[in-house]
Design a protein around this motif. Sequence first.
Motif, PDB file in Angstrom:
ATOM      1  N   GLU B  55     -57.393   7.393 -36.546  1.00 16.62           N
ATOM      2  CA  GLU B  55     -58.097   8.659 -36.275  1.00 16.62           C
ATOM      3  C   GLU B  55     -57.126   9.710 -35.781  1.00 16.62           C
ATOM      4  O   GLU B  55     -57.209  10.888 -36.160  1.00 16.62           O
ATOM      5  N   GLU B  56     -56.203   9.284 -34.945  1.00 15.87           N
ATOM      6  CA  GLU B  56     -55.183  10.181 -34.411  1.00 15.87           C
ATOM      7  C   GLU B  56     -54.321  10.738 -35.562  1.00 15.87           C
ATOM      8  O   GLU B  56     -53.985  11.924 -35.586  1.00 15.87           O
ATOM      9  N   ARG B  59     -56.271  13.426 -37.331  1.00 19.58           N
ATOM     10  CA  ARG B  59     -56.347  14.682 -36.567  1.00 19.58           C
ATOM     11  C   ARG B  59     -55.011  15.398 -36.573  1.00 19.58           C
ATOM     12  O   ARG B  59     -54.940  16.615 -36.684  1.00 19.58           O
ATOM     13  N   PRO B  62     -53.733  17.833 -40.241  1.00 17.94           N
ATOM     14  CA  PRO B  62     -54.944  17.025 -40.266  1.00 17.94           C
ATOM     15  C   PRO B  62     -55.398  16.760 -41.700  1.00 17.94           C
ATOM     16  O   PRO B  62     -55.126  17.547 -42.594  1.00 17.94           O
TER      17      PRO B  62
END
Lengths: 88, 513
Positions: B55-56, B59, B62
């Motif tokens: 997920e990082e 982001r 992105p």
Amino acid sequence: MKTAQAGTLESSDIMITLSPQEPGDGVKIDIDSNVLHQYGEAIQAVIASTLAEAGVKDVWVKAVDRGALDYTIKARLLTALDRARRAA
Amino acid sequence: MMINAIGREIPEVVEGYGPVKSFAGAFATPPGMQRQAPAVKAARPGDSKLLDGLEEVFRRIPVRDGMTLSFHHHFRNGDGVVNQVLATAARLGIKNLKVALSSVFPVHAPLVEHFKTGVVTALDTNYMSGPVAEAVSRGVLAQPVVLRTHGGRARAIECGQLKIDVAFIAAPAADPCGNINGVTGPTACGSLGYAFPDAEYADHVVAVTDHLEAYPLSPVSIPQTRVDYVVKIERIGDPKGIVSGTTRITKDPVQLKIADTAAKVIEAAGLIRDGFSFQTGAGGASLAVAHFVRQMMKKARITGSFALGGITGHLVEMLEEGLFKKIIDVQGFDLEAVRSIASNPNHLEVSAGFYASPFNAGCAVNQLDCVILGATEIDTDFNVNVVTGSDGVIMGGSGGHSDAAAGAGLTIVVANLLRGRLPIIMDKVLTATTPGETIDVLVTEWGVAVNPRRAELREQLLAAGLPVKEIGELKAIAEKMAGKPKEVPLGSRIVAVVEYRDGTVLDVVRQAK
């Protein structure tokens, strides 16, 4: 005549199950095949003509085909028929 | 509609694909373009690439709607990265992604759900089997899948037709600065060759690993200079699905006969001599051909130059016995191939472009004396289908098939004349995936057919006493045994476009009913 079976589900084989029907019911043929599109009619035809030659009038044939050639279909069908008649 | 050089009818424009460049011949279309270049990057001392979870990564980049995410397939049916990355995309509500995955396997079944929910709306691949291929064939995607060859994918990435926003590289071993190799760690898969173009040309490159080593990692397959982020997750794959144990030679007497005949074709063509170079697959009769060729090479006391391709333990043994001087490896199939590439300097790891791209200054397949290939169908013009089954459902793909066929001096297709009841030889293959001009010989258990373009080779095979027949004769033998198959009805919608290695269109795949 009793229910009888011949053949296997191996590739290039066919498993045929015969079940006796009441007189007058006629011949019913159900085919499951991995080449149904290409050879469904051919399989139907060889089963019907083999039964006619053997003088079988009232029977339900369940054929599970895995790409058998005509002579294999015929041999398995005749064997199943032989077993069905012996069992009677 | 237009008719291409192998007589296939192709629309001038395919909706969702664009204008079609018609196939004109194996070497007929010149590139006439520049390579594409990704953005130039910079990093400062003290910058960290290590991120905490996928997920990082999403982001930080992105990752946005409509992007193209790429993946490599060295983990084959043991891959865990594609599913975890796409699950992350789904969780974050991202839509309309294009997935450029070099090959799709049954393990990638969750892709079907992502198609249905619109997370993924486009697929670009070289091979697909299992639930994804089935769903694509039934028309789950509005946009046709682009089916490429292994060399064609490298070409498309390098030349800008397949523009990658983010390459996720499954990394058996990585260090915190992004150096990657495929030979250490619990999911060692050997060569990472298919991921090289992705790493070189993507805008963002992410190493996904479960085995982080101290800096600097060695050996380095993909260098830190191309990798933006490193993320460690619990498990990137299942070793059981990645590499097999020892790949065994078939025991099927028909396949052994075909393999024996194919080896005799190679010998009759005069190729069993010093410097011999060879490629063969791992399946069915192909590996058995290597077995017979190995015996011939020993008997003739010759040393080959190299073996190429997907590498098996059998080829490794031939390298170690001194029958080949080198192995050129774009993908390992078993544990022996992994061990060898990790320890033997004569076992070379190369990129997909080095292996097979038609648009560079020379790829390895061009150096091949002989390749052994399979076929689902072959027609009387020698065009081969390895994409669709007899029911029209996609069950494979070219992979390196058309690349090696185009490059090799002698291209041999080995196949049983009947597959179950189905004759392998047709008037016209359902889907053309390798053009007949690049196929030289078909070897079956009922005889050998030589492409009419190779009259001299035909004479050599006849002189060696091989059972040479016309391809039409072989077709007649098959149909006499099995009967002529009825054509399978197909829908009209195009579900896949089959690109040749140069980016021209060989054929299209229609929706299966």
